[in-house]
Design a protein around this motif. Sequence first.
Motif, PDB file in Angstrom:
ATOM      1  N   CYS A 209       0.834  -1.221   0.000  1.00  0.00           N
ATOM      2  CA  CYS A 209       0.000   0.000   0.000  1.00  0.00           C
ATOM      3  C   CYS A 209       0.859   1.258   0.000  1.00  0.00           C
ATOM      4  CB  CYS A 209      -0.931   0.002   1.212  1.00  0.00           C
ATOM      5  SG  CYS A 209      -2.219  -1.258   1.159  1.00  0.00           S
ATOM      6  N   VAL A 210       1.943   1.247   0.785  1.00  0.00           N
ATOM      7  CA  VAL A 210       2.868   2.384   0.821  1.00  0.00           C
ATOM      8  C   VAL A 210       3.468   2.616  -0.561  1.00  0.00           C
ATOM      9  CG1 VAL A 210       5.120   3.170   1.679  1.00  0.00           C
ATOM     10  CG2 VAL A 210       3.434   2.243   3.269  1.00  0.00           C
ATOM     11  N   ALA A 211       3.888   1.543  -1.214  1.00  0.00           N
ATOM     12  CA  ALA A 211       4.499   1.654  -2.545  1.00  0.00           C
ATOM     13  C   ALA A 211       3.534   2.285  -3.542  1.00  0.00           C
ATOM     14  CB  ALA A 211       4.949   0.279  -3.035  1.00  0.00           C
ATOM     15  N   LEU A 212       2.268   1.873  -3.493  1.00  0.00           N
ATOM     16  CA  LEU A 212       1.267   2.385  -4.429  1.00  0.00           C
ATOM     17  C   LEU A 212       1.044   3.887  -4.285  1.00  0.00           C
ATOM     18  CD1 LEU A 212      -1.395  -0.487  -4.251  1.00  0.00           C
ATOM     19  CD2 LEU A 212       0.145   0.031  -6.161  1.00  0.00           C
ATOM     20  N   VAL A 213       1.126   4.380  -3.035  1.00  0.00           N
ATOM     21  CA  VAL A 213       0.895   5.809  -2.792  1.00  0.00           C
ATOM     22  C   VAL A 213       2.173   6.622  -2.979  1.00  0.00           C
ATOM     23  CG1 VAL A 213       0.102   7.543  -1.140  1.00  0.00           C
ATOM     24  CG2 VAL A 213      -0.991   5.302  -1.199  1.00  0.00           C
ATOM     25  N   VAL A 214       3.270   6.159  -2.383  1.00  0.00           N
ATOM     26  CA  VAL A 214       4.535   6.899  -2.410  1.00  0.00           C
ATOM     27  C   VAL A 214       5.012   7.157  -3.836  1.00  0.00           C
ATOM     28  CG1 VAL A 214       7.015   6.608  -1.989  1.00  0.00           C
ATOM     29  CG2 VAL A 214       5.393   6.338  -0.116  1.00  0.00           C
ATOM     30  N   LEU A 215       4.857   6.181  -4.704  1.00  0.00           N
ATOM     31  CA  LEU A 215       5.321   6.344  -6.075  1.00  0.00           C
ATOM     32  C   LEU A 215       4.482   7.354  -6.857  1.00  0.00           C
ATOM     33  CD1 LEU A 215       6.124   2.610  -6.907  1.00  0.00           C
ATOM     34  CD2 LEU A 215       7.719   4.423  -6.255  1.00  0.00           C
ATOM     35  N   TYR A 399       8.677  14.370   3.476  1.00  0.00           N
ATOM     36  CA  TYR A 399       9.679  15.187   4.158  1.00  0.00           C
ATOM     37  C   TYR A 399      11.097  14.775   3.740  1.00  0.00           C
ATOM     38  CZ  TYR A 399       5.914  16.514   7.420  1.00  0.00           C
ATOM     39  OH  TYR A 399       4.762  16.982   7.985  1.00  0.00           O
ATOM     40  N   SER A 400      11.342  13.470   3.756  1.00  0.00           N
ATOM     41  CA  SER A 400      12.675  12.976   3.403  1.00  0.00           C
ATOM     42  C   SER A 400      13.041  13.320   1.971  1.00  0.00           C
ATOM     43  CB  SER A 400      12.735  11.453   3.591  1.00  0.00           C
ATOM     44  OG  SER A 400      12.503  11.102   4.926  1.00  0.00           O
ATOM     45  N   GLU A 401      12.070  13.187   1.070  1.00  0.00           N
ATOM     46  CA  GLU A 401      12.319  13.516  -0.335  1.00  0.00           C
ATOM     47  C   GLU A 401      12.701  14.988  -0.501  1.00  0.00           C
ATOM     48  OE1 GLU A 401       9.308  12.480  -3.121  1.00  0.00           O
ATOM     49  OE2 GLU A 401       9.114  10.419  -2.398  1.00  0.00           O
ATOM     50  N   LYS A 402      12.011  15.857   0.210  1.00  0.00           N
ATOM     51  CA  LYS A 402      12.297  17.295   0.096  1.00  0.00           C
ATOM     52  C   LYS A 402      13.684  17.624   0.659  1.00  0.00           C
ATOM     53  CE  LYS A 402       8.667  18.627  -2.063  1.00  0.00           C
ATOM     54  NZ  LYS A 402       8.798  19.125  -3.448  1.00  0.00           N
ATOM     55  N   CYS A 403      14.069  16.950   1.756  1.00  0.00           N
ATOM     56  CA  CYS A 403      15.415  17.151   2.295  1.00  0.00           C
ATOM     57  C   CYS A 403      16.459  16.679   1.288  1.00  0.00           C
ATOM     58  CB  CYS A 403      15.576  16.376   3.610  1.00  0.00           C
ATOM     59  SG  CYS A 403      14.686  17.085   5.013  1.00  0.00           S
ATOM     60  N   LEU A 404      16.196  15.539   0.660  1.00  0.00           N
ATOM     61  CA  LEU A 404      17.114  15.001  -0.345  1.00  0.00           C
ATOM     62  C   LEU A 404      17.142  15.884  -1.587  1.00  0.00           C
ATOM     63  CD1 LEU A 404      19.032  12.668  -1.010  1.00  0.00           C
ATOM     64  CD2 LEU A 404      17.066  11.442  -1.980  1.00  0.00           C
ATOM     65  N   GLU A 405      16.001  16.434  -1.954  1.00  0.00           N
ATOM     66  CA  GLU A 405      15.925  17.340  -3.106  1.00  0.00           C
ATOM     67  C   GLU A 405      16.800  18.569  -2.872  1.00  0.00           C
ATOM     68  OE1 GLU A 405      12.455  19.771  -5.554  1.00  0.00           O
ATOM     69  OE2 GLU A 405      11.870  18.049  -4.339  1.00  0.00           O
ATOM     70  N   ASN A 411      17.829  16.964  -7.903  1.00  0.00           N
ATOM     71  CA  ASN A 411      18.045  15.771  -8.734  1.00  0.00           C
ATOM     72  C   ASN A 411      16.904  14.777  -8.495  1.00  0.00           C
ATOM     73  OD1 ASN A 411      18.876  13.354  -9.918  1.00  0.00           O
ATOM     74  ND2 ASN A 411      21.030  13.691  -9.415  1.00  0.00           N
ATOM     75  N   MET A 412      15.882  14.815  -9.351  1.00  0.00           N
ATOM     76  CA  MET A 412      14.690  13.993  -9.155  1.00  0.00           C
ATOM     77  C   MET A 412      14.945  12.515  -9.451  1.00  0.00           C
ATOM     78  SD  MET A 412      12.802  16.139  -7.837  1.00  0.00           S
ATOM     79  CE  MET A 412      11.410  15.047  -7.571  1.00  0.00           C
ATOM     80  N   PHE A 418      15.434   6.945  -4.170  1.00  0.00           N
ATOM     81  CA  PHE A 418      15.213   6.995  -2.721  1.00  0.00           C
ATOM     82  C   PHE A 418      13.847   6.411  -2.354  1.00  0.00           C
ATOM     83  CE2 PHE A 418      13.334   9.142   0.938  1.00  0.00           C
ATOM     84  CZ  PHE A 418      14.284   8.896   1.913  1.00  0.00           C
ATOM     85  N   ARG A 419      12.825   6.648  -3.176  1.00  0.00           N
ATOM     86  CA  ARG A 419      11.492   6.123  -2.889  1.00  0.00           C
ATOM     87  C   ARG A 419      11.507   4.604  -2.749  1.00  0.00           C
ATOM     88  NH1 ARG A 419       8.013   9.871  -7.171  1.00  0.00           N
ATOM     89  NH2 ARG A 419       8.258  11.829  -6.012  1.00  0.00           N
ATOM     90  N   TRP A 420      12.269   3.934  -3.612  1.00  0.00           N
ATOM     91  CA  TRP A 420      12.355   2.481  -3.543  1.00  0.00           C
ATOM     92  C   TRP A 420      13.120   2.035  -2.295  1.00  0.00           C
ATOM     93  CZ3 TRP A 420       9.307  -0.611  -6.082  1.00  0.00           C
ATOM     94  CH2 TRP A 420       8.742  -0.184  -7.289  1.00  0.00           C
ATOM     95  N   ILE A 421      14.168   2.771  -1.934  1.00  0.00           N
ATOM     96  CA  ILE A 421      14.917   2.449  -0.710  1.00  0.00           C
ATOM     97  C   ILE A 421      14.004   2.633   0.507  1.00  0.00           C
ATOM     98  CG2 ILE A 421      16.887   3.101   0.738  1.00  0.00           C
ATOM     99  CD1 ILE A 421      18.291   4.043  -1.835  1.00  0.00           C
TER     100      ILE A 421
END
Length: 477
Positions: A209-215, A399-405, A411-412, A418-421
């Motif tokens: 379920c997380v994978a379906l939404v996060v992606l 939040y983590s994605e924005k910090c990494l961005e 760098n998208m 990162f989403r897969w990790i």
Amino acid sequence: MENIETILNSIDDVVWGIPTIVLILATGLILTFAARGIQFTKFGRAFKSIFKKNEGAGELSGFAALCTALSATIGTGNIVGVATAIAAGGPGALFWMWLAAILGTATKFAECMLSIKYREIKEDGSVLGGPFYTIEKGMGKKWKWLAVLFAIFGTLAGLLGIGTMTQINGITSAANTAFDPNNTHIAFTLFGNEYTWATVISGIIVTICVALVVLGGLKRISKVAEKIVPAMAIIYVFLGLSIIIMNATKIPAAFTLIFKGAFGFQAIAGGAAGFVMKQVTEAMQKGIARGIFSNEAGLGSAPIAAAPVKTEEPVEQGLVNMTGTIIDTLIICTMTGLAIVIGGMEGGLWSNPQDLKGVALTAYSFNKVLGGDGHSVQFLLMMCLAFFAFTTILGWDYYSEKCLEYLSNGNMKLVKVFRWIYIIAVAIGPYFTVNAVFTIADIFNGLMAIPNCISLIALCGIVNKMTKEYFNKYPKL
């Protein structure tokens, strides 16, 4: 595993030592004065602002941003975190959670307001903002190293702590408590720990379920949060109110235990004056750490959710977001805490929780206080925890994605990897112990809070000026 937990606890004691506690409380106190006691004087206006229609540059409505922030804050901290705080620090830990929340309301207002002031709106209309830009733009380029530190800690907090393992661990523990409380259906053994099929299956379902939404990115996350968070909060508040109403005569005694525990009076009365300081320190440390874990005031996460709001008035969204601390800690955590304290009055359950940890302690307390067959209450608690924790996983991915961005200069491709990790971290989360995952989360929370609080203190003059100008311009909503 015991050696790892010992090392983690030693690091946690350093990160959450007296200096960090003083820094967080001092930040809230300074900002309370800078914002002119806004959590007391503008309490009603803040709640009215939640449903105000937003206009201006940005991606989300104010309500959607609040739900996104609440999706990350209302999670295992409210149900499991409160239980672990009381188990470790006694009933007094709840008092320190309240104090941190009251001061943290001003902190949440200031950090979200500054996030909008210093955000960046890109050519494609997307928005990036948070403490990293507040530090870099507000304090100046020479402080960029502090912004980078915050972004690193923010990325790791989501990946290894509050965003993944604590949440999935809470969900699978609740599922196991509801469906296989006696651990009769063992799937496998790992490092001496047995894991049931209830744990394994619920972990796989949540990961998918997380994978379906996060992606799907931010907009899918906010849409899910807008639907789930209000519904689950209402159900949990209903359970909490039921406890308060059915045990109204025990509430005064519960508050007495909480205040005595907070200042060590219980230990003095019991002839253990030598342990008073240790008891008070433990209650403070666990109460404030779990309070920050729960409402995230001063952590720097909510400002990342507030940054994309469609508004030209930073103060206005600061008002909206500060209600999150009130809802999260002063309402939802209090209900959990009172249930545990009342449920443990007869035997002091919170002081001897060898057999009951995390959600099991909360579930036991709810069953004991509410009565009945226990199964229906356990199931409702499991559902609330599952959905709360699920939305927290989604919010912290953002939040983590924005910090990494910020760290990768947008760098998208790296963000998508990162989403897969992140999804993998969710998948392995159920197989760590409750104490270990919460300690890891505490460590990264503290490391995030330090640079964020430093910037908020440095910019308290800006907070005061902006707040004063806004309310002079708009004396009424």
